[in-house]
Write an enzyme that holds these catalytic residues in place. Structure first.
Site, PDB file in Angstrom:
ATOM      1  N   TYR A 135       5.257  -7.717  15.968  1.00  0.00           N
ATOM      2  CA  TYR A 135       5.399  -6.526  15.116  1.00  0.00           C
ATOM      3  C   TYR A 135       6.124  -5.420  15.875  1.00  0.00           C
ATOM      4  O   TYR A 135       7.119  -4.876  15.404  1.00  0.00           O
ATOM      5  CB  TYR A 135       4.010  -6.079  14.698  1.00  0.00           C
ATOM      6  CG  TYR A 135       3.954  -4.882  13.772  1.00  0.00           C
ATOM      7  CD1 TYR A 135       4.445  -4.957  12.471  1.00  0.00           C
ATOM      8  CD2 TYR A 135       3.368  -3.681  14.191  1.00  0.00           C
ATOM      9  CE1 TYR A 135       4.366  -3.865  11.611  1.00  0.00           C
ATOM     10  CE2 TYR A 135       3.284  -2.590  13.333  1.00  0.00           C
ATOM     11  CZ  TYR A 135       3.782  -2.676  12.052  1.00  0.00           C
ATOM     12  OH  TYR A 135       3.691  -1.596  11.205  1.00  0.00           O
ATOM     13  N   PHE A 175       0.830  -1.205   0.000  1.00  0.00           N
ATOM     14  CA  PHE A 175       0.000   0.000   0.000  1.00  0.00           C
ATOM     15  C   PHE A 175       0.873   1.268   0.000  1.00  0.00           C
ATOM     16  O   PHE A 175       0.880   2.047  -0.973  1.00  0.00           O
ATOM     17  CB  PHE A 175      -0.942  -0.072   1.212  1.00  0.00           C
ATOM     18  CG  PHE A 175      -1.514   1.245   1.659  1.00  0.00           C
ATOM     19  CD1 PHE A 175      -2.141   2.095   0.758  1.00  0.00           C
ATOM     20  CD2 PHE A 175      -1.438   1.625   2.996  1.00  0.00           C
ATOM     21  CE1 PHE A 175      -2.672   3.312   1.184  1.00  0.00           C
ATOM     22  CE2 PHE A 175      -1.963   2.829   3.429  1.00  0.00           C
ATOM     23  CZ  PHE A 175      -2.578   3.681   2.514  1.00  0.00           C
ATOM     24  N   ASP A 177       9.987  -6.785  -3.650  1.00  0.00           N
ATOM     25  CA  ASP A 177       8.858  -7.278  -2.859  1.00  0.00           C
ATOM     26  C   ASP A 177       8.727  -8.785  -3.080  1.00  0.00           C
ATOM     27  O   ASP A 177       9.117  -9.302  -4.132  1.00  0.00           O
ATOM     28  CB  ASP A 177       7.563  -6.579  -3.309  1.00  0.00           C
ATOM     29  CG  ASP A 177       6.521  -6.509  -2.211  1.00  0.00           C
ATOM     30  OD1 ASP A 177       6.228  -5.389  -1.739  1.00  0.00           O
ATOM     31  OD2 ASP A 177       6.005  -7.580  -1.796  1.00  0.00           O
TER      32      ASP A 177
HETATM   33  P1  NAD Z   1       1.577  -3.629   3.081  1.00  0.00           P
HETATM   34  O1  NAD Z   1       1.374  -4.988   3.639  1.00  0.00           O
HETATM   35  O2  NAD Z   1       0.608  -3.132   2.063  1.00  0.00           O
HETATM   36  O3  NAD Z   1       3.031  -3.493   2.460  1.00  0.00           O
HETATM   37  C1  NAD Z   1       4.139  -4.212   2.923  1.00  0.00           C
HETATM   38  C2  NAD Z   1       4.865  -4.784   1.718  1.00  0.00           C
HETATM   39  O4  NAD Z   1       6.044  -5.472   2.163  1.00  0.00           O
HETATM   40  C3  NAD Z   1       4.007  -5.807   0.961  1.00  0.00           C
HETATM   41  O5  NAD Z   1       4.015  -5.515  -0.415  1.00  0.00           O
HETATM   42  C4  NAD Z   1       4.710  -7.132   1.271  1.00  0.00           C
HETATM   43  O6  NAD Z   1       4.528  -8.081   0.240  1.00  0.00           O
HETATM   44  C5  NAD Z   1       6.159  -6.691   1.445  1.00  0.00           C
HETATM   45  N1  NAD Z   1       6.975  -7.614   2.237  1.00  0.00           N
HETATM   46  C6  NAD Z   1       6.718  -8.083   3.487  1.00  0.00           C
HETATM   47  N2  NAD Z   1       7.703  -8.929   3.877  1.00  0.00           N
HETATM   48  C7  NAD Z   1       8.607  -8.950   2.852  1.00  0.00           C
HETATM   49  C8  NAD Z   1       9.858  -9.626   2.653  1.00  0.00           C
HETATM   50  N3  NAD Z   1      10.368 -10.450   3.583  1.00  0.00           N
HETATM   51  N4  NAD Z   1      10.523  -9.409   1.495  1.00  0.00           N
HETATM   52  C9  NAD Z   1      10.026  -8.576   0.552  1.00  0.00           C
HETATM   53  N5  NAD Z   1       8.857  -7.925   0.676  1.00  0.00           N
HETATM   54  C10 NAD Z   1       8.163  -8.122   1.812  1.00  0.00           C
HETATM   55  O7  NAD Z   1       1.648  -2.618   4.317  1.00  0.00           O
HETATM   56  P2  NAD Z   1       1.767  -1.030   4.343  1.00  0.00           P
HETATM   57  O8  NAD Z   1       0.617  -0.512   5.092  1.00  0.00           O
HETATM   58  O9  NAD Z   1       2.054  -0.512   2.989  1.00  0.00           O
HETATM   59  O10 NAD Z   1       3.058  -0.851   5.265  1.00  0.00           O
HETATM   60  C11 NAD Z   1       4.333  -0.570   4.715  1.00  0.00           C
HETATM   61  C12 NAD Z   1       5.329  -0.266   5.825  1.00  0.00           C
HETATM   62  O11 NAD Z   1       4.882   0.859   6.594  1.00  0.00           O
HETATM   63  C13 NAD Z   1       5.532  -1.407   6.823  1.00  0.00           C
HETATM   64  O12 NAD Z   1       6.897  -1.478   7.161  1.00  0.00           O
HETATM   65  C14 NAD Z   1       4.707  -1.002   8.016  1.00  0.00           C
HETATM   66  O13 NAD Z   1       5.208  -1.534   9.211  1.00  0.00           O
HETATM   67  C15 NAD Z   1       4.815   0.510   7.975  1.00  0.00           C
HETATM   68  N6  NAD Z   1       3.686   1.164   8.645  1.00  0.00           N
HETATM   69  C16 NAD Z   1       2.449   1.223   8.047  1.00  0.00           C
HETATM   70  C17 NAD Z   1       1.389   1.845   8.718  1.00  0.00           C
HETATM   71  C18 NAD Z   1       0.011   1.981   8.099  1.00  0.00           C
HETATM   72  O14 NAD Z   1      -0.869   2.589   8.706  1.00  0.00           O
HETATM   73  N7  NAD Z   1      -0.246   1.493   6.896  1.00  0.00           N
HETATM   74  C19 NAD Z   1       1.587   2.357   9.998  1.00  0.00           C
HETATM   75  C20 NAD Z   1       2.843   2.242  10.574  1.00  0.00           C
HETATM   76  C21 NAD Z   1       3.883   1.660   9.889  1.00  0.00           C
END
Ligand code: NAD
Ligand code: UDP
Length: 318
Positions: free
Chosen positions: A149, A15, A35
């Site tokens: 997490y 996302f 990814d």
């Molecule tokens: P998301 O799940 O949409 O995106 C995470 C991406 O990381 C996915 O495309 C997934 O396939 C990829 N991924 C996970 N493990 C992997 C690995 N071992 N190797 C390669 N790719 C891998 O989530 P998001 O909401 O887009 O979050 C992205 C980042 O932002 C994360 O690190 C999350 O902790 C951080 N974050 C998000 C939020 C939020 O509100 N969305 C809040 C705080 C922190």
């Protein structure tokens, strides 16, 4: 430099990552998106495939990361992020926060690149200080379900600072608060996609607990702007990026029912373990060092997001 800056974005098909890929392309960077699709999707980056400065590498970043050629920036966003996802993939979540961060930092060090870590408001756990400033150390249960997490991200922050202090790697840490917008997975279990999907389908909205717990939701465009400014700034150390507008989850559910014009009712389900009772960013630091603050109101952000959900559910034009 007579070439565009080269930027690696891990988790780039997620996302937030997919919006970052777009932003860095728009800034003229060559973007390498990495990814393994554990929680992301090829759909999120389909429109970027074929762009001359965009490359995709399918790779699990918990293993050694190889990228050919120079790199100027490494943005480490890979990690399951929704509670439903990280409870389903606890070991992968711990591994990507720990081993993945180590690999991404090692790559940044080898390439002389600036590193930015996607951290989270979850490092504050169930906070005893409200709103949360960066110098609050948090209240996290390491052995609770959410610990996989929270502790992975806390370790990731520690590892990032260690690479800075002992290896001289240039680092930035963004503590992201609840973010929403187009390309969230409809079934990722987070409050917003769940409520919006339920409201649009006329199903009951599932509020956990009595809904008095609060969150502060920011729109994706504000986050991307904050991340870009932080990366280009010279500030080392964590910076909160979030929208301080706080709302209870019950009120949020009501707001979504009103926005969608749905006839759905609200039902109450048990509160998940260790669910934080309050959460609101103190963004004084971001205001001061980045000149950043959110620009998109919740009403406007939700309206934009609703268009996306309607489209995904095949409800446009109705
Ligand atoms: P998301 O799940 O949409 O995106 C995470 C991406 O990381 C996915 O495309 C997934 O396939 C990829 N991924 C996970 N493990 C992997 C690995 N071992 N190797 C390669 N790719 C891998 O989530 P998001 O909401 O887009 O979050 C992205 C980042 O932002 C994360 O690190 C999350 O902790 C951080 N974050 C998000 C939020 C939020 O509100 N969305 C809040 C705080 C922190
Ligand atoms: N929540 C809820 N119903 C749902 C999904 C989530 O009441 O169907 C609650 C959840 O318990 C939490 C809040 O909404 O109190 C935000 O949850 P989310 O998963 O979006 O993010 P996080 O808990 O990580 O802030």
């Amino acid at each position: 430099m007579n070439r565009p800056p080269r930027t690696l974005i891990t988790g780039g098909a997620g996302f937030i990552g997919s919006h970052l890929c777009e932003r860095f392309l728009a800034e003229g960077h060559e973007v390498i998106c990495m990814d393994n699709f554990i929680t992301g999707s090829p759909d999120n980056i389909a429109h970027l495939i074929g762009h001359e400065r965009f490359h995709f590498i399918h790779h699990d970043v918990t293993n050694f990361i190889y990228v050919e050629g120079p790199l100027d920036y490494v943005l480490h966003f890979a990690s399951p992020a929704s509670p439903v996802d990280y409870l389903k993939y606890p070991i992968q979540t711990l591994k990507v926060g720990a081993l993945g961060t180590h690999k991404a930092l090692g790559l940044a060090k080898a390439k002389g690149a600036r590193f930015l870590l996607a951290s989270t408001s979850e490092v504050y756990g169930d906070p005893l200080v409200h709103p949360q400033p960066e110098d609050y150390w948090g209240n996290v249960n390491p052995v609770g379900l959410r610990g996989v997490y929270d502790e992975a991200k806390r370790f990731a922050e520690a590892m990032t600072m260690a690479y800075h202090r002992y290896h001289g790697v240039e680092v930035r840490i963004v503590r992201i608060f609840n973010t929403y917008g187009p390309r969230m997975r409809l079934d990722d279990g987070r409050a917003l996609p769940t409520f919006m999907t339920q409201a649009l389908k006329g199903e009951p909205l599932t509020v956990y607990g009595d809904g008095s717990q609060t969150r502060s939701f920011q729109y994706i465009d504000d986050l991307v702007e904050g991340i870009y400014r932080l990366l280009m700034s010279d500030y080392v150390g964590p910076v909160n990026i979030g929208n301080p507008e706080e709302i209870s989850i019950l009120e949020f559910a009501r707001e979504i029912i009103e926005l969608t014009g749905s006839k759905s009712e609200i039902i109450f389900k048990p509160l998940p373990a260790d669910d934080p009772k309050v959460r609101q960013p103190d963004i004084s630091l971001a205001r001061r060092v980045l000149g950043w603050e959110p620009k998109v109101s919740r009403r406007e952000g939700l309206r934009r997001t609703l268009e996306y959900f309607k489209q995904r559910l095949g409800l446009t034009g109705s």
